[in-house]
Structure formats: C-alpha cells, structure tokens
Design an enzyme around this catalytic site. Structure first.
Site, PDB file in Angstrom:
ATOM      1  N   LYS A 102      10.227  29.288 -66.315  1.00 24.00           N
ATOM      2  CA  LYS A 102      10.754  28.203 -65.486  1.00 24.00           C
ATOM      3  C   LYS A 102      11.404  28.777 -64.233  1.00 24.00           C
ATOM      4  O   LYS A 102      12.125  29.783 -64.300  1.00 24.00           O
ATOM      5  CB  LYS A 102      11.802  27.411 -66.269  1.00 24.00           C
ATOM      6  CG  LYS A 102      11.211  26.607 -67.402  1.00 24.00           C
ATOM      7  CD  LYS A 102      12.231  25.753 -68.102  1.00 24.00           C
ATOM      8  CE  LYS A 102      11.552  24.862 -69.132  1.00 24.00           C
ATOM      9  NZ  LYS A 102      10.614  25.550 -70.029  1.00 24.00           N
ATOM     10  N   ASP A 136       6.141  26.589 -65.885  1.00 28.53           N
ATOM     11  CA  ASP A 136       6.451  25.294 -66.484  1.00 28.53           C
ATOM     12  C   ASP A 136       6.946  24.339 -65.404  1.00 28.53           C
ATOM     13  O   ASP A 136       7.487  24.767 -64.385  1.00 28.53           O
ATOM     14  CB  ASP A 136       7.575  25.448 -67.526  1.00 28.53           C
ATOM     15  CG  ASP A 136       7.100  26.089 -68.823  1.00 28.53           C
ATOM     16  OD1 ASP A 136       5.882  26.233 -69.017  1.00 28.53           O
ATOM     17  OD2 ASP A 136       7.975  26.450 -69.650  1.00 28.53           O
ATOM     18  N   MET A 137       6.791  23.037 -65.656  1.00 27.82           N
ATOM     19  CA  MET A 137       7.317  22.053 -64.709  1.00 27.82           C
ATOM     20  C   MET A 137       8.610  21.465 -65.261  1.00 27.82           C
ATOM     21  O   MET A 137       8.661  21.042 -66.413  1.00 27.82           O
ATOM     22  CB  MET A 137       6.287  20.947 -64.469  1.00 27.82           C
ATOM     23  CG  MET A 137       6.666  20.008 -63.350  1.00 27.82           C
ATOM     24  SD  MET A 137       6.994  20.839 -61.775  1.00 27.82           S
ATOM     25  CE  MET A 137       5.343  20.876 -61.070  1.00 27.82           C
ATOM     26  N   ARG A 187      -2.012  22.933 -66.771  1.00 30.94           N
ATOM     27  CA  ARG A 187      -1.666  22.432 -68.119  1.00 30.94           C
ATOM     28  C   ARG A 187      -1.176  20.998 -67.924  1.00 30.94           C
ATOM     29  O   ARG A 187      -0.267  20.762 -67.124  1.00 30.94           O
ATOM     30  CB  ARG A 187      -0.548  23.263 -68.746  1.00 30.94           C
ATOM     31  CG  ARG A 187      -0.031  22.674 -70.061  1.00 30.94           C
ATOM     32  CD  ARG A 187       1.367  23.153 -70.426  1.00 30.94           C
ATOM     33  NE  ARG A 187       1.429  24.553 -70.778  1.00 30.94           N
ATOM     34  CZ  ARG A 187       2.539  25.280 -70.630  1.00 30.94           C
ATOM     35  NH1 ARG A 187       3.634  24.770 -70.103  1.00 30.94           N
ATOM     36  NH2 ARG A 187       2.537  26.546 -70.984  1.00 30.94           N
ATOM     37  N   GLY A 191       5.424  15.013 -70.010  1.00 28.51           N
ATOM     38  CA  GLY A 191       6.693  15.154 -69.281  1.00 28.51           C
ATOM     39  C   GLY A 191       7.856  15.017 -70.249  1.00 28.51           C
ATOM     40  O   GLY A 191       7.943  14.019 -70.959  1.00 28.51           O
ATOM     41  N   HIS A 230       0.664  16.485 -78.747  1.00 26.70           N
ATOM     42  CA  HIS A 230       0.531  16.377 -80.212  1.00 26.70           C
ATOM     43  C   HIS A 230       0.120  14.964 -80.586  1.00 26.70           C
ATOM     44  O   HIS A 230       0.227  14.552 -81.726  1.00 26.70           O
ATOM     45  CB  HIS A 230       1.862  16.690 -80.893  1.00 26.70           C
ATOM     46  CG  HIS A 230       2.582  17.848 -80.310  1.00 26.70           C
ATOM     47  ND1 HIS A 230       3.439  17.726 -79.239  1.00 26.70           N
ATOM     48  CD2 HIS A 230       2.557  19.154 -80.625  1.00 26.70           C
ATOM     49  CE1 HIS A 230       3.915  18.915 -78.916  1.00 26.70           C
ATOM     50  NE2 HIS A 230       3.390  19.795 -79.732  1.00 26.70           N
ATOM     51  N   ARG A 291      15.629  18.763 -76.186  1.00 23.42           N
ATOM     52  CA  ARG A 291      14.480  17.975 -75.707  1.00 23.42           C
ATOM     53  C   ARG A 291      13.543  17.631 -76.865  1.00 23.42           C
ATOM     54  O   ARG A 291      12.985  16.548 -76.938  1.00 23.42           O
ATOM     55  CB  ARG A 291      13.710  18.727 -74.609  1.00 23.42           C
ATOM     56  CG  ARG A 291      14.422  18.701 -73.253  1.00 23.42           C
ATOM     57  CD  ARG A 291      13.474  19.051 -72.120  1.00 23.42           C
ATOM     58  NE  ARG A 291      13.067  20.439 -72.138  1.00 23.42           N
ATOM     59  CZ  ARG A 291      13.783  21.447 -71.652  1.00 23.42           C
ATOM     60  NH1 ARG A 291      14.968  21.227 -71.113  1.00 23.42           N
ATOM     61  NH2 ARG A 291      13.328  22.695 -71.697  1.00 23.42           N
ATOM     62  N   ARG A 292      13.395  18.584 -77.804  1.00 22.36           N
ATOM     63  CA  ARG A 292      12.521  18.324 -78.956  1.00 22.36           C
ATOM     64  C   ARG A 292      13.121  17.218 -79.831  1.00 22.36           C
ATOM     65  O   ARG A 292      12.402  16.408 -80.386  1.00 22.36           O
ATOM     66  CB  ARG A 292      12.316  19.601 -79.794  1.00 22.36           C
ATOM     67  CG  ARG A 292      11.718  20.772 -79.050  1.00 22.36           C
ATOM     68  CD  ARG A 292      10.328  20.584 -78.507  1.00 22.36           C
ATOM     69  NE  ARG A 292      10.070  19.834 -77.334  1.00 22.36           N
ATOM     70  CZ  ARG A 292      10.137  20.250 -76.046  1.00 22.36           C
ATOM     71  NH1 ARG A 292      10.499  21.472 -75.780  1.00 22.36           N
ATOM     72  NH2 ARG A 292       9.847  19.456 -75.044  1.00 22.36           N
TER      73      ARG A 292
HETATM   74  C1  LIG Z   1       2.286  23.636 -74.789  1.00 19.61           C
HETATM   75  C2  LIG Z   1       3.229  22.645 -74.191  1.00 19.61           C
HETATM   76  C3  LIG Z   1       3.883  22.957 -73.010  1.00 19.61           C
HETATM   77  C4  LIG Z   1       4.736  22.036 -72.412  1.00 19.61           C
HETATM   78  N1  LIG Z   1       5.278  22.310 -71.184  1.00 19.61           N
HETATM   79  C5  LIG Z   1       5.997  21.339 -70.559  1.00 19.61           C
HETATM   80  C6  LIG Z   1       6.447  21.516 -69.225  1.00 19.61           C
HETATM   81  O1  LIG Z   1       6.224  22.544 -68.581  1.00 19.61           O
HETATM   82  N2  LIG Z   1       7.164  20.506 -68.655  1.00 19.61           N
HETATM   83  C7  LIG Z   1       7.433  19.323 -69.333  1.00 19.61           C
HETATM   84  O2  LIG Z   1       8.052  18.420 -68.754  1.00 19.61           O
HETATM   85  N3  LIG Z   1       7.029  19.154 -70.607  1.00 19.61           N
HETATM   86  C8  LIG Z   1       6.324  20.116 -71.227  1.00 19.61           C
HETATM   87  N4  LIG Z   1       5.891  19.912 -72.513  1.00 19.61           N
HETATM   88  C9  LIG Z   1       6.439  18.772 -73.304  1.00 19.61           C
HETATM   89  C10 LIG Z   1       5.680  17.482 -73.086  1.00 19.61           C
HETATM   90  O3  LIG Z   1       5.928  16.990 -71.787  1.00 19.61           O
HETATM   91  C11 LIG Z   1       6.120  16.409 -74.104  1.00 19.61           C
HETATM   92  O4  LIG Z   1       7.475  16.142 -73.943  1.00 19.61           O
HETATM   93  C12 LIG Z   1       5.871  16.805 -75.553  1.00 19.61           C
HETATM   94  O5  LIG Z   1       4.676  17.489 -75.701  1.00 19.61           O
HETATM   95  C13 LIG Z   1       5.815  15.562 -76.461  1.00 19.61           C
HETATM   96  O6  LIG Z   1       4.815  14.712 -76.022  1.00 19.61           O
HETATM   97  P1  LIG Z   1       3.400  14.498 -76.770  1.00 19.61           P
HETATM   98  O7  LIG Z   1       2.345  14.651 -75.738  1.00 19.61           O
HETATM   99  O8  LIG Z   1       3.277  15.373 -77.937  1.00 19.61           O
HETATM  100  O9  LIG Z   1       3.384  12.956 -77.145  1.00 19.61           O
HETATM  101  P2  LIG Z   1       4.423  11.988 -77.840  1.00 19.61           P
HETATM  102  O10 LIG Z   1       3.887  10.618 -77.597  1.00 19.61           O
HETATM  103  O11 LIG Z   1       5.816  12.285 -77.438  1.00 19.61           O
HETATM  104  O12 LIG Z   1       4.264  12.353 -79.354  1.00 19.61           O
HETATM  105  C14 LIG Z   1       3.060  12.140 -80.071  1.00 19.61           C
HETATM  106  C15 LIG Z   1       3.261  12.621 -81.502  1.00 19.61           C
HETATM  107  O13 LIG Z   1       3.490  14.033 -81.498  1.00 19.61           O
HETATM  108  C16 LIG Z   1       4.463  14.411 -82.450  1.00 19.61           C
HETATM  109  N5  LIG Z   1       5.630  14.960 -81.746  1.00 19.61           N
HETATM  110  C17 LIG Z   1       5.855  14.957 -80.410  1.00 19.61           C
HETATM  111  N6  LIG Z   1       7.007  15.592 -80.113  1.00 19.61           N
HETATM  112  C18 LIG Z   1       7.537  15.976 -81.286  1.00 19.61           C
HETATM  113  C19 LIG Z   1       8.721  16.660 -81.654  1.00 19.61           C
HETATM  114  N7  LIG Z   1       9.595  17.066 -80.752  1.00 19.61           N
HETATM  115  N8  LIG Z   1       8.943  16.892 -82.968  1.00 19.61           N
HETATM  116  C20 LIG Z   1       8.059  16.487 -83.916  1.00 19.61           C
HETATM  117  N9  LIG Z   1       6.916  15.828 -83.621  1.00 19.61           N
HETATM  118  C21 LIG Z   1       6.653  15.567 -82.338  1.00 19.61           C
HETATM  119  C22 LIG Z   1       4.805  13.138 -83.209  1.00 19.61           C
HETATM  120  O14 LIG Z   1       3.941  13.059 -84.312  1.00 19.61           O
HETATM  121  C23 LIG Z   1       4.504  12.050 -82.196  1.00 19.61           C
HETATM  122  O15 LIG Z   1       4.212  10.814 -82.788  1.00 19.61           O
HETATM  123  C24 LIG Z   1       5.000  20.798 -73.089  1.00 19.61           C
HETATM  124  C25 LIG Z   1       4.333  20.487 -74.264  1.00 19.61           C
HETATM  125  C26 LIG Z   1       3.431  21.368 -74.808  1.00 19.61           C
HETATM  126  C27 LIG Z   1       2.707  20.966 -76.059  1.00 19.61           C
END
Ligand SMILES: Cc1cc2nc3c(=O)[nH]c(=O)nc-3n(C[C@H](O)[C@H](O)[C@H](O)COP(=O)(O)OP(=O)(O)OC[C@H]3O[C@@H](n4cnc5c(N)ncnc54)[C@H](O)[C@@H]3O)c2cc1C
Length: 311
Positions: A102, A136-137, A187, A191, A230, A291-292
């Site tokens: 970052k 990363d953003m 990537r 967000g 995910h 954030r997680r």
């Molecule tokens: C490899 C990677 C790099 C990333 N880099 C950045 C970045 O540089 N900048 C940025 O702003 N964001 C980043 N993110 C985070 C991203 O923006 C989302 O906040 C995060 O991935 C959750 O969104 P989702 O697409 O999984 O969908 P969501 O709609 O949030 O979740 C879909 C499903 O995924 C599972 N899930 C999602 N999050 C969790 C969790 N925390 N714990 C358990 N289960 C979960 C659940 O089953 C949920 O129903 C990154 C994510 C990944 C996977």
C-alpha cells in the site's frame, strides 16, 4: 445498506487505540489465537511458511507486509526496508515471488515524492529477482494519486507492477480504460472501504453488477486480470462467461484472501482454475483485521468463540 453500516462501524472502531491494544494482546498470542484465521503471522518466517503451505496445496500466493497510514518519513523508511528484506528472504526461500503493498505504508500521506522513491526502491529490487508487485487500492481519497504514481513508475520502465480497481467506485470504468491502455495487469475487487454516495454505489446489488460488468471487460480486453472475490454467485457467472467465450485458463486468475472461503479456493483449483491467496502478515494487522470483520459481522461471533475457547 446494512453492508455500508457495518463497514462504517468497523472502520470507526479500527481507529480505537484501546481496542487495538486489547486485540494486539490476545489476537496473535497463541498458535490458535483469533486473528490467525486471517493473518499468516507476525514474522517473515511465518509468512514464508504459509506460502509454502499454500503452494503445496496447488494454490498461488501474494505476500502483504501489513501496514498503512504511516505518518512519518522514518516509519515509511522502515516499511520500505522491511519490503527489501522480504524480497531477499523470499528469494532465498525459493517460494513464489509476488508481493502486494500500500502506498500510504510507503509515506504517501507524508510526502508524495518520498513515497514514489520508496516504491521505486522496492520495484528495482523486485525487478532484479523476478517479482511481481501489486499496488493495493486504498480509500477513494487515494485513488487518483495511486493511479498517477502507478503511471509514473510504469513510464519509468517498471512493468512488473499491477494495479487494483474497485467496482464500488463510479470512476472505475474510466480508470479501467486508463490502466488497460498501458497493458498493465488489473486486480478487480469490490472495495473494502466505506465510501460516500458522491463517489460510490451504496447498494450491494449495484456494486455486484458493476463487478460483473468490469470482470467481463477485463477477461476479454485485459492483460492477465485477477478476479478477486469470494462471492459464489459472481464466481459462477464469471466461470460461465469464461467457458462461453473460450478464454484459456492461463489468461486470468482468481484471487481470495487468506483464511476466507478456503472451500471455494480449493474447489476452483480442482476445476483447473488458477487461484492466488492474498497472505497478510506483520504486527500491524489490526486495521486489516477490522475490515474483514466489517465485511462479515458474523466473523465477530467467530472471534468471541475463539477468545472464550482460549481462556
Ligand atoms: C485478493 C484480494 C485482494 C484485495 N485487495 C483489495 C484492495 O487492494 N483494495 C480494496 O479496497 N479491497 C481489496 N480487497 C477486498 C475487497 O474489496 C472486498 O472487500 C472483499 O473481497 C469482500 O468482498 P467479496 O468480493 O468477497 O464479496 P462480498 O459480497 O463482500 O462477500 C461475498 C461472500 O464472501 C464471503 N466473505 C467475504 N468477506 C468475508 C470475510 N471477511 N469473512 C468471511 N467471509 C467473507 C462470504 O461468504 C460472503 O457472503 C481484496 C480482496 C481480495 C480477495
């Protein structure tokens, strides 16, 4: 809306020093402490062991030395040197050479020029040993500056570097054109930050629709895109699209976070897709961890269960 409220609450809590102190005392203290579900460890050795383990499962990894929002030049310098040490250690260990970082960790909030210098030091070392580095953003206050710095280093000849774009932002369609025109790797994520409605979609359905729209553009027009989610429903639609368009399996990858939906990670691998796991480590894990929790409040229950089990 609940999604936005939960992100907002956990983002606010992530600024609490008291909570950070408390979490730091218990979160990583034992082998089964609650933060270990999402964080690979606090040391480089633990991170490299996690990458070994991931590679042994037929998955790929990118290492993130945790840290952000640094407020002094000295701290940015320390983070930069940690990344240089990490490059050496990964090189020696012979595991996969892929990093995520970052810009606020390298001093973007303190001095723009110094953060660019720090990034260039890391990219120069990384280029020398065949690493790929992903920037990363962060929150929308940083989007334009992050893109400009990315374009600067790209123009200076660092091409083993890629960007992240967030489907929640209205501007991302235009940013896609801008980054894609360079032939750089993107990537795509939804967000992770709470954003105001002046700049970002507020409804999950809108963020999801934008994600799918952008994923399809990336898969047909992009350079080795990473589809990072995910979300099972989106993944199913992306897989259908890939099959329908006959896009070869080596033209893209899926990415997921360490400790999240490991069932989906191995399922995609078994179907022949390339899957990369984002592996965060380091002592500054608290904001990442919060954030997680904000993405899935049910994780709080998981943390509490782990805490009580440890007593
Ligand atoms: C490899 C990677 C790099 C990333 N880099 C950045 C970045 O540089 N900048 C940025 O702003 N964001 C980043 N993110 C985070 C991203 O923006 C989302 O906040 C995060 O991935 C959750 O969104 P989702 O697409 O999984 O969908 P969501 O709609 O949030 O979740 C879909 C499903 O995924 C599972 N899930 C999602 N999050 C969790 C969790 N925390 N714990 C358990 N289960 C979960 C659940 O089953 C949920 O129903 C990154 C994510 C990944 C996977």
């Amino acid at each position: 809306m609940l999604d936005v409220a939960s992100k907002a609450l956990f983002q606010t809590l992530s600024y609490s020093r008291q909570l950070k102190k408390l979490a730091s005392r218990y979160g990583m203290s034992g082998g089964r402490s609650f933060a270990r579900r999402f964080i690979a460890g606090e040391t480089v050795a633990e991170a490299i062991a996690a990458v070994h383990d991931i590679q042994n499962q037929g998955l790929h990894a990118t290492l993130d030395y945790l840290g952000e929002s640094i407020t002094s030049i000295a701290a940015a310098d320390i983070a930069t040197r940690e990344y240089l040490r990490l490059i050496e250690a990964v090189d020696r260990a012979g595991v996969e050479r892929n990093l995520s970082l970052k810009l606020t960790q390298l001093g973007l909030d303190v001095d723009h020029a110094i953060s660019v210098d720090n990034l260039r030091k890391i990219l120069t070392a990384a280029d020398g040993c065949g690493f790929f580095v992903r920037i990363d953003m962060e929150g929308s206050a940083y989007t334009e500056r992050t893109l400009e710095i990315f374009e600067t280093v790209w123009r200076l000849g660092h091409h083993n570097v890629g960007m992240v774009l967030q489907s929640c932002l209205y501007r991302t369609e235009a940013d896609f054109e801008r980054v894609n025109a360079l032939g750089a790797r993107i990537r795509l994520v939804k967000g992770a930050y709470r954003e105001p409605k002046a700049v970002a979609y507020q409804l999950k359905s809108e963020v999801d629709a934008a994600f799918l729209r952008l994923a399809k553009r990336l898969l047909t027009q992009g350079t080795y895109p990473a589809i990072a989610t995910h979300d099972e429903a989106i993944l199913a639609q992306v897989k259908d699209f890939v099959a329908k368009e006959n896009i070869p399996l080596d033209r893209y990858e899926f990415q997921m976070l360490y400790g999240i939906r490991r069932d989906l990670q191995s399922g995609l691998r078994d179907e022949g897709h390339r899957v990369r796991v984002y592996v965060p480590f380091g002592s500054e894990w608290f904001p990442y961890f919060m954030r997680r929790l904000g993405e899935r409040p049910a994780n709080v229950g998981f943390v509490l269960k782990a805490l009580f089990a440890e007593r």
